[in-house]
Design a protein around this motif. Structure first.
Motif, PDB file in Angstrom:
ATOM      1  N   SER A 135     -10.778  -9.689 -50.851  1.00 46.12           N
ATOM      2  CA  SER A 135     -10.566 -11.110 -51.120  1.00 46.12           C
ATOM      3  C   SER A 135      -9.600 -11.658 -50.087  1.00 46.12           C
ATOM      4  O   SER A 135      -8.820 -10.909 -49.480  1.00 46.12           O
ATOM      5  CB  SER A 135     -10.014 -11.327 -52.538  1.00 46.12           C
ATOM      6  OG  SER A 135      -8.792 -10.644 -52.710  1.00 46.12           O
ATOM      7  N   VAL A 136      -9.654 -12.969 -49.881  1.00 43.27           N
ATOM      8  CA  VAL A 136      -8.689 -13.656 -49.023  1.00 43.27           C
ATOM      9  C   VAL A 136      -7.748 -14.416 -49.936  1.00 43.27           C
ATOM     10  O   VAL A 136      -8.182 -15.252 -50.739  1.00 43.27           O
ATOM     11  CB  VAL A 136      -9.391 -14.595 -48.034  1.00 43.27           C
ATOM     12  CG1 VAL A 136      -8.367 -15.418 -47.254  1.00 43.27           C
ATOM     13  CG2 VAL A 136     -10.276 -13.802 -47.079  1.00 43.27           C
ATOM     14  N   GLU A 137      -6.448 -14.119 -49.840  1.00 44.12           N
ATOM     15  CA  GLU A 137      -5.447 -14.686 -50.742  1.00 44.12           C
ATOM     16  C   GLU A 137      -4.243 -15.174 -49.949  1.00 44.12           C
ATOM     17  O   GLU A 137      -4.026 -14.753 -48.813  1.00 44.12           O
ATOM     18  CB  GLU A 137      -5.012 -13.626 -51.764  1.00 44.12           C
ATOM     19  CG  GLU A 137      -6.163 -13.095 -52.600  1.00 44.12           C
ATOM     20  CD  GLU A 137      -5.735 -12.013 -53.583  1.00 44.12           C
ATOM     21  OE1 GLU A 137      -4.504 -11.838 -53.774  1.00 44.12           O
ATOM     22  OE2 GLU A 137      -6.625 -11.357 -54.153  1.00 44.12           O
ATOM     23  N   PRO A 138      -3.440 -16.056 -50.534  1.00 46.20           N
ATOM     24  CA  PRO A 138      -2.234 -16.526 -49.835  1.00 46.20           C
ATOM     25  C   PRO A 138      -1.260 -15.382 -49.582  1.00 46.20           C
ATOM     26  O   PRO A 138      -1.084 -14.504 -50.425  1.00 46.20           O
ATOM     27  CB  PRO A 138      -1.636 -17.549 -50.813  1.00 46.20           C
ATOM     28  CG  PRO A 138      -2.766 -17.946 -51.700  1.00 46.20           C
ATOM     29  CD  PRO A 138      -3.631 -16.738 -51.823  1.00 46.20           C
ATOM     30  N   GLY A 139      -0.637 -15.413 -48.404  1.00 48.83           N
ATOM     31  CA  GLY A 139       0.380 -14.436 -48.057  1.00 48.83           C
ATOM     32  C   GLY A 139       1.630 -15.127 -47.555  1.00 48.83           C
ATOM     33  O   GLY A 139       1.685 -16.359 -47.473  1.00 48.83           O
ATOM     34  N   THR A 140       2.632 -14.342 -47.187  1.00 46.32           N
ATOM     35  CA  THR A 140       3.905 -14.906 -46.739  1.00 46.32           C
ATOM     36  C   THR A 140       3.743 -15.762 -45.489  1.00 46.32           C
ATOM     37  O   THR A 140       4.367 -16.816 -45.350  1.00 46.32           O
ATOM     38  CB  THR A 140       4.912 -13.777 -46.456  1.00 46.32           C
ATOM     39  OG1 THR A 140       5.070 -12.988 -47.648  1.00 46.32           O
ATOM     40  CG2 THR A 140       6.263 -14.342 -46.043  1.00 46.32           C
ATOM     41  N   HIS A 141       2.872 -15.342 -44.583  1.00 45.50           N
ATOM     42  CA  HIS A 141       2.696 -16.050 -43.311  1.00 45.50           C
ATOM     43  C   HIS A 141       1.270 -16.569 -43.126  1.00 45.50           C
ATOM     44  O   HIS A 141       0.791 -16.682 -42.000  1.00 45.50           O
ATOM     45  CB  HIS A 141       3.083 -15.134 -42.148  1.00 45.50           C
ATOM     46  CG  HIS A 141       4.497 -14.639 -42.223  1.00 45.50           C
ATOM     47  ND1 HIS A 141       5.589 -15.460 -42.031  1.00 45.50           N
ATOM     48  CD2 HIS A 141       4.991 -13.408 -42.512  1.00 45.50           C
ATOM     49  CE1 HIS A 141       6.702 -14.751 -42.168  1.00 45.50           C
ATOM     50  NE2 HIS A 141       6.374 -13.519 -42.466  1.00 45.50           N
ATOM     51  N   GLY A 142       0.606 -16.873 -44.230  1.00 47.18           N
ATOM     52  CA  GLY A 142      -0.743 -17.411 -44.161  1.00 47.18           C
ATOM     53  C   GLY A 142      -1.716 -16.545 -44.942  1.00 47.18           C
ATOM     54  O   GLY A 142      -1.320 -15.569 -45.591  1.00 47.18           O
ATOM     55  N   PRO A 143      -3.003 -16.880 -44.910  1.00 49.10           N
ATOM     56  CA  PRO A 143      -3.999 -16.112 -45.662  1.00 49.10           C
ATOM     57  C   PRO A 143      -4.026 -14.650 -45.234  1.00 49.10           C
ATOM     58  O   PRO A 143      -3.783 -14.316 -44.068  1.00 49.10           O
ATOM     59  CB  PRO A 143      -5.314 -16.820 -45.315  1.00 49.10           C
ATOM     60  CG  PRO A 143      -4.911 -18.195 -44.907  1.00 49.10           C
ATOM     61  CD  PRO A 143      -3.592 -18.043 -44.216  1.00 49.10           C
ATOM     62  N   GLN A 144      -4.339 -13.773 -46.189  1.00 51.70           N
ATOM     63  CA  GLN A 144      -4.406 -12.343 -45.922  1.00 51.70           C
ATOM     64  C   GLN A 144      -5.629 -11.748 -46.607  1.00 51.70           C
ATOM     65  O   GLN A 144      -6.126 -12.284 -47.602  1.00 51.70           O
ATOM     66  CB  GLN A 144      -3.140 -11.648 -46.431  1.00 51.70           C
ATOM     67  CG  GLN A 144      -2.940 -11.792 -47.935  1.00 51.70           C
ATOM     68  CD  GLN A 144      -1.688 -11.112 -48.440  1.00 51.70           C
ATOM     69  OE1 GLN A 144      -1.115 -10.273 -47.766  1.00 51.70           O
ATOM     70  NE2 GLN A 144      -1.247 -11.461 -49.649  1.00 51.70           N
ATOM     71  N   ILE A 145      -6.111 -10.627 -46.077  1.00 52.41           N
ATOM     72  CA  ILE A 145      -7.162  -9.863 -46.748  1.00 52.41           C
ATOM     73  C   ILE A 145      -6.494  -8.876 -47.696  1.00 52.41           C
ATOM     74  O   ILE A 145      -5.590  -8.139 -47.304  1.00 52.41           O
ATOM     75  CB  ILE A 145      -8.036  -9.080 -45.750  1.00 52.41           C
ATOM     76  CG1 ILE A 145      -8.665 -10.012 -44.718  1.00 52.41           C
ATOM     77  CG2 ILE A 145      -9.133  -8.323 -46.500  1.00 52.41           C
ATOM     78  CD1 ILE A 145      -9.494  -9.287 -43.667  1.00 52.41           C
ATOM     79  N   VAL A 146      -6.955  -8.861 -48.943  1.00 54.37           N
ATOM     80  CA  VAL A 146      -6.449  -7.915 -49.933  1.00 54.37           C
ATOM     81  C   VAL A 146      -7.595  -6.983 -50.334  1.00 54.37           C
ATOM     82  O   VAL A 146      -8.686  -7.440 -50.666  1.00 54.37           O
ATOM     83  CB  VAL A 146      -5.897  -8.639 -51.172  1.00 54.37           C
ATOM     84  CG1 VAL A 146      -5.398  -7.626 -52.199  1.00 54.37           C
ATOM     85  CG2 VAL A 146      -4.772  -9.594 -50.777  1.00 54.37           C
TER      86      VAL A 146
END
Length: 204
Positions: A135-146
């Motif tokens: 999934s693509v989710e919010p991260g500290t420095h922008g979207p991230q793959i989880v």
């Protein structure tokens, strides 16, 4: 029994994020969400053929005997901190990764699942095949793959309860300096921490 062998290409129903990503594994699984990712993450997963990246990594390993057995079965790296090399060969919707940490190689193979693994990213590490939901989710420095474990098979055939592996996930993002960043943590209910490795790669 479901076929967990690597297919020739990603599932036919998957939708690529952009024309350049038609045969790429991660865009095919993530669809248009892939387009929202930071440039270093996109570049790493769009590049076809062979590529080699360098960076730094920190590895912490669990000490429980079961943790050591699991580490052996999946070829996990030893504890320590230092330089990292990652070689990726991407072709026809599949990827072969070789991570070199502390003088030890940690190879894996990735492909889009079929049968019971449909819609999942399959990764073979040593004796184990994982089925990850991406999934693509919010991260500290922008979207991230989880990455989250949904299925797991030993020797590619024997299924294990996915609930045992709720403490396993991976994240791909960028750090404060805009570099490709990874954070992988694996823990089991009885064994505790198996491994936690995180760091960065230079992805030109």
């Amino acid at each position: 029994m479901p076929n967990t062998s690597p297919p020739a290409a990603a599932p036919s129903g998957a939708r690529a994020a952009s024309p350049e990503a038609v045969n790429a594994l991660f865009p095919a699984l993530l669809g248009t969400a892939f387009d929202a990712l930071p440039d270093p993450v996109r570049r790493l997963h769009l590049r076809a053929g062979a590529a080699c990246y360098a960076g730094e990594v920190r590895v912490d390993r669990g000490r429980h005997p079961l943790a050591r057995l699991c580490a052996w079965a999946t070829r996990l790296p030893p504890s320590g901190a230092g330089p990292l090399q990652v070689e990726i060969v991407a072709a026809d919707g599949r990827e072969a990764w070789t991570r070199r940490i502390g003088g030890r190689a940690m190879p894996s193979r990735l492909w889009a699942g079929r049968g019971a693994m449909t819609g999942l990213l399959c990764e073979r590490l040593g004796l184990v095949v994982f089925g990850f939901a991406l999934s693509v989710e919010p991260g500290t420095h922008g979207p991230q793959i989880v990455w989250r474990v949904r299925r797991l098979r030993v020797f590619g055939l024997l299924p294990l309860p996915a609930g045992w592996f709720g403490g396993v996930d991976a994240r791909e993002s960028v750090d404060a300096e805009g570099r490709y960043h990874f954070d992988v943590r694996a823990a089991l209910p009885v064994a505790g921490l198996l491994v936690h490795y995180r760091g960065w790669l230079d992805v030109p």
